[in-house]
Motif scaffolding. Structure first.
Motif, mmCIF file in Angstrom:
data_model
loop_
_atom_site.group_PDB
_atom_site.id
_atom_site.type_symbol
_atom_site.label_atom_id
_atom_site.label_comp_id
_atom_site.label_asym_id
_atom_site.label_seq_id
_atom_site.Cartn_x
_atom_site.Cartn_y
_atom_site.Cartn_z
ATOM 1 N N ARG A 86 0.839 -1.208 0.000
ATOM 2 C CA ARG A 86 0.000 0.000 0.000
ATOM 3 C C ARG A 86 0.874 1.258 0.000
ATOM 4 N NH1 ARG A 86 -5.261 -0.118 1.981
ATOM 5 N NH2 ARG A 86 -4.810 -1.678 3.555
ATOM 6 N N ARG A 87 1.948 1.218 0.797
ATOM 7 C CA ARG A 87 2.806 2.397 0.923
ATOM 8 C C ARG A 87 3.523 2.737 -0.374
ATOM 9 N NH1 ARG A 87 3.166 0.805 6.561
ATOM 10 N NH2 ARG A 87 4.640 -0.883 6.190
ATOM 11 N N ALA A 88 3.705 1.757 -1.244
ATOM 12 C CA ALA A 88 4.475 1.997 -2.483
ATOM 13 C C ALA A 88 3.592 2.442 -3.649
ATOM 14 C CB ALA A 88 5.248 0.739 -2.853
ATOM 15 N N ILE A 89 2.285 2.529 -3.431
ATOM 16 C CA ILE A 89 1.373 2.880 -4.526
ATOM 17 C C ILE A 89 1.505 4.360 -4.878
ATOM 18 C CG2 ILE A 89 -1.090 3.103 -5.143
ATOM 19 C CD1 ILE A 89 -1.567 0.581 -3.361
ATOM 20 N N THR A 90 1.581 4.650 -6.177
ATOM 21 C CA THR A 90 1.649 6.036 -6.666
ATOM 22 C C THR A 90 0.433 6.265 -7.578
ATOM 23 O OG1 THR A 90 2.733 5.692 -8.803
ATOM 24 C CG2 THR A 90 4.157 5.686 -6.845
ATOM 25 N N PRO A 91 0.224 7.535 -8.026
ATOM 26 C CA PRO A 91 -0.921 7.765 -8.937
ATOM 27 C C PRO A 91 -0.805 6.981 -10.243
ATOM 28 C CG PRO A 91 -0.127 9.841 -8.011
ATOM 29 C CD PRO A 91 0.863 8.795 -7.608
ATOM 30 N N ARG A 92 0.408 6.560 -10.617
ATOM 31 C CA ARG A 92 0.567 5.819 -11.873
ATOM 32 C C ARG A 92 0.561 4.303 -11.664
ATOM 33 N NH1 ARG A 92 2.080 8.819 -16.468
ATOM 34 N NH2 ARG A 92 1.444 6.934 -17.549
ATOM 35 N N THR A 93 0.350 3.845 -10.429
ATOM 36 C CA THR A 93 0.389 2.406 -10.174
ATOM 37 C C THR A 93 -0.838 1.722 -10.756
ATOM 38 O OG1 THR A 93 1.552 2.867 -8.114
ATOM 39 C CG2 THR A 93 0.636 0.663 -8.365
ATOM 40 N N LYS A 94 -0.612 0.598 -11.426
ATOM 41 C CA LYS A 94 -1.732 -0.132 -12.028
ATOM 42 C C LYS A 94 -1.916 -1.536 -11.493
ATOM 43 C CE LYS A 94 -2.729 2.100 -16.333
ATOM 44 N NZ LYS A 94 -2.620 2.020 -17.795
ATOM 45 N N ALA A 95 -0.897 -2.082 -10.848
ATOM 46 C CA ALA A 95 -1.019 -3.488 -10.441
ATOM 47 C C ALA A 95 -0.088 -3.810 -9.295
ATOM 48 C CB ALA A 95 -0.698 -4.401 -11.625
ATOM 49 N N ILE A 96 -0.421 -4.902 -8.607
ATOM 50 C CA ILE A 96 0.467 -5.506 -7.610
ATOM 51 C C ILE A 96 0.762 -6.921 -8.087
ATOM 52 C CG2 ILE A 96 0.618 -6.376 -5.248
ATOM 53 C CD1 ILE A 96 -0.959 -3.940 -4.324
ATOM 54 N N PHE A 97 2.037 -7.311 -7.996
ATOM 55 C CA PHE A 97 2.481 -8.610 -8.510
ATOM 56 C C PHE A 97 3.192 -9.374 -7.398
ATOM 57 C CE2 PHE A 97 5.517 -11.505 -10.382
ATOM 58 C CZ PHE A 97 4.911 -11.992 -11.534
ATOM 59 N N VAL A 98 2.791 -10.629 -7.188
ATOM 60 C CA VAL A 98 3.492 -11.486 -6.214
ATOM 61 C C VAL A 98 3.592 -12.905 -6.769
ATOM 62 C CG1 VAL A 98 2.557 -10.175 -4.244
ATOM 63 C CG2 VAL A 98 1.398 -12.273 -4.991
ATOM 64 N N GLU A 99 4.477 -13.696 -6.173
ATOM 65 C CA GLU A 99 4.459 -15.141 -6.371
ATOM 66 C C GLU A 99 3.750 -15.742 -5.167
ATOM 67 O OE1 GLU A 99 8.518 -16.480 -7.069
ATOM 68 O OE2 GLU A 99 8.675 -15.274 -8.888
ATOM 69 N N SER A 100 2.776 -16.618 -5.407
ATOM 70 C CA SER A 100 2.014 -17.202 -4.294
ATOM 71 C C SER A 100 2.963 -17.913 -3.338
ATOM 72 C CB SER A 100 0.951 -18.174 -4.827
ATOM 73 O OG SER A 100 1.502 -19.054 -5.779
ATOM 74 N N LEU A 101 3.851 -18.684 -3.906
ATOM 75 C CA LEU A 101 4.909 -19.363 -3.160
ATOM 76 C C LEU A 101 6.185 -18.972 -3.899
ATOM 77 C CD1 LEU A 101 5.666 -21.604 -1.060
ATOM 78 C CD2 LEU A 101 5.297 -23.257 -2.870
ATOM 79 N N ALA A 102 7.060 -18.223 -3.222
ATOM 80 C CA ALA A 102 8.159 -17.598 -3.971
ATOM 81 C C ALA A 102 9.274 -18.587 -4.276
ATOM 82 C CB ALA A 102 8.700 -16.399 -3.196
ATOM 83 N N ASN A 103 9.857 -18.411 -5.456
ATOM 84 C CA ASN A 103 11.033 -19.151 -5.883
ATOM 85 C C ASN A 103 12.244 -18.269 -5.594
ATOM 86 O OD1 ASN A 103 13.063 -20.483 -7.233
ATOM 87 N ND2 ASN A 103 12.244 -20.170 -9.282
#
Ligand code: PLP
Lengths: 159, 433
Positions: free
Chosen positions: B146-163
């Protein structure tokens, strides 16, 4: 009748029985969704009759355009409603008067009271769906575009 | 009147074998044929026009669609519970295609910093050339997104289980943060596979896969997939113009209005693959279709073997720590129980007390484990990330990605588990203890 979830058999039965479809709200512009649906249904062997009081051309896809359902001289099996939900009730009344057996409302179009009225008059009703998408889903063609058709079968596909 | 009740949905294993693959309509062939063709004849000029206008369904040119690839697309869409899918040449191509659909130059997204190293490089370097900016944050504290969101942010990306670090992300919380801000939530479900984790049920809008891993499962076919939930109301949010505004290359067609909840899937082929050209080869689609048929069986064995190996390593004197969310010692154990109830992935890391040199000795001392840069094979694989996949990263990035100098990554296969433990045992002994 549950209008939130139709069985494949219900939709398949309708699409197998009807032959002549009137599209209310058919557009003469080739890049409008109603034109896509009309053209596709024609290639699947349906006769599709366009209804649009504002059309500026006499024919769409080689079929004469009518100003209303009542004006169409031929019998109609199904009325496909490409108009906003607020206009659906009046079109359903006209479909009942015309002797149609099915009323189909497009994606985003729904009027539960009108649906009950049509069903009480003996018509079958589908709401918030597209006959082009459902036809192509049931015959497997929709899967050609990477879409999950939900069809599981070890038989060769046909509608 | 016909029965209007919905029949019970088929189970996962049934979908894995059947979805998308009814017998071939042309020949009745029961196994999916490999349609090794670049193009398809038109019936006549009108049919060609309908195809080019997207007014009818059909094959035109294999850069866009191919009958073998579309069987795989329907199958992965069914396994994830999505509306449709686009299969592409690799997992990295899937990421490009997913973002390409809605990102414009100057746009931004927030991603977890615990990702496959290649994704960190792709986001941090090559995506910049498209004018796409990524901010990487630690997913252990979901508020970081949430803290990293800017007016130009369109998406959040994660790996469900990270490699490779086996980090489990709190999908439901991150989904809420994304949706509160009107952003898309994109989940890379490669490491878990749809058998272990169901991101759409926790709020993901799009899922991406490297099908190269567990889906194809045999280390023999590159591929990627983007799966659309079909739940995004593209018209509600002015950020997502490409699906709602007239598309000039299709004479002003509006994808969302015309195709409804199929818009993303149609656009992914008709615009995404048309212009990016990262097409999956039909033979790779065939191998992946075949691989998926045994996904559930393989994952059960992968998970059981991996837990046994993790428990063995946890007790070994040369091992400093084991990061496997199936172990009670893992800080991710609770999240894993929620998001991966059938077990956590066969890919995990552990740390060697003697650091970088011990890692190098171990990967060179094993005999049954293959020393290579891949995961999700029937064969057991071993890798020392700091000297291979993560070597392009800075020391800080390596540490943030869970790939410091002492770290070894395993991808446990479906061999006899006693043989795997014996192989590690001899290699650890000769690595210094
Ligand atoms: C989690 C994850 N995502 C994406 C990728 C990239 O996939 P590909 O190698 O098929 O391009 C990988 C590859 O290792 C991966 O592990």
């Amino acid at each position: 009748m549950n209008h939130d979830a139709y069985s494949d058999d219900y939709l398949r039965g309708i699409l197998r029985r009807v032959r002549t479809i009137a599209i209310v709200g058919a557009s003469e512009n080739w890049n409008r969704p109603s034109y896509f649906a009309m053209k596709y249904l024609q290639t699947k062997g349906y006769r599709v009759i366009p209804v649009n009081p504002g059309a500026s051309v006499p024919e769409i896809l080689r079929e004469k355009v009518y100003k209303s359902l009542a004006e169409i001289p031929d019998a109609i099996d199904m009325v496909d409603i490409f108009r906003r939900s607020e206009e659906a009730a009046a079109i359903v009344d006209a479909a009942i008067a015309k002797g149609a057996k099915v009323v189909w409302m497009q994606i985003g179009v729904r009027d539960d009271a009108a649906a009950r009225k049509a069903e009480a008059a003996g018509l079958e009703v589908v709401m918030n769906r597209c006959p082009k998408i459902e036809y192509s889903r049931l015959c497997g063609e929709l899967g050609w575009s990477g879409v999950n058709t939900g069809i599981i079968s070890a038989k060769r596909r046909r509608l | 009147m016909a029965d209007a009740r919905k029949p019970a949905a088929p189970g996962f294993e049934t979908l894995a074998v059947h979805a998308g693959a009814s017998p071939d309509p042309a020949t009745g062939a029961r196994s999916t044929p490999i349609y090794q063709t670049t193009a398809y004849v038109f019936d006549d000029v009108d049919h060609a026009a309908s195809l080019f206008n997207l007014q009818t369904y059909g094959y035109l040119y294999s850069r866009l669609t191919n009958p073998t690839v579309s069987v795989l697309e329907e199958r992965v869409a069914a396994l994830e519970g999505g509306r449709g899918a686009i299969c592409v040449a690799s997992g990295h191509a899937a990421q490009v295609l997913a973002f390409f659909t809605f990102m414009e130059p100057g746009d931004h997204f927030v991603a977890a910093n615990k990702l496959y190293g290649g994704s960190i490089t792709q986001f941090g370097r090559s995506f910049k050339k498209f004018g796409w900016e990524a901010t990487l944050v630690d997913p252990d504290e979901p508020e970081n997104f949430r803290r990293a969101i800017t007016p130009r942010t369109k998406a959040i990306f994660v790996e469900s289980l990270a490699n490779p670090s086996g980090v489990v992300v709190d999908l439901e919380r991150v989904a809420r943060i994304a949706h509160d801000a009107g952003l898309l939530f994109i989940v890379d479900n490669t490491m878990a596979s749809p058998y272990l984790c169901r991101p759409f049920e926790w709020g993901a809008d799009l899922i991406v896969h490297s099908t190269t891993k567990f889906l194809s499962g045999h280390g023999n076919a590159m591929g990627g997939a983007v799966i659309d939930s079909g739940k995004v109301d593209w018209a509600k949010n002015p950020k997502f113009k490409s699906l709602t505004e007239p598309e000039p290359a299709y004479h002003g067609l509006r994808f969302y209005e015309t195709f409804g909840d199929l818009a993303f899937t149609v656009h992914g082929h008709a615009v995404g693959l048309r212009d990016l050209g990262a097409t999956m080869a039909p033979v790779n689609a065939f191998l992946t279709i075949t691989g998926i048929e045994t996904l559930a069986l393989r994952m059960e064995r992968h998970v059981a073997n991996a837990l046994a190996v993790a428990r063995y390593l946890e007790r070994h004197p040369a091992v400093a720590w084991v990061s496997h969310a199936g172990l009670a010692s893992s800080p991710y154990h609770g999240l894993a129980k929620k998001y991966l109830p059938k077990g956590t992935g066969p890919v995990f890391t552990f740390g060697l007390k003697d650091g970088y040199d011990a890692g190098v000795k171990l990967v060179e001392g094993v005999n049954l484990f293959s020393h290579l840069a891949n995961v999700g094979d029937t064969r057991s694989l071993i890798l020392h990330p700091a000297s291979t996949t993560h070597r392009q990263l800075t020391a800080e990035q390596q540490a943030a990605a869970g790939a410091g100098p002492e770290v070894v990554r395993l991808s446990i296969g479906i061999e006899s588990v006693a043989d795997l433990i014996a192989d590690l045992d001899q290699a650890l002994a000769s690595a210094g203890h």
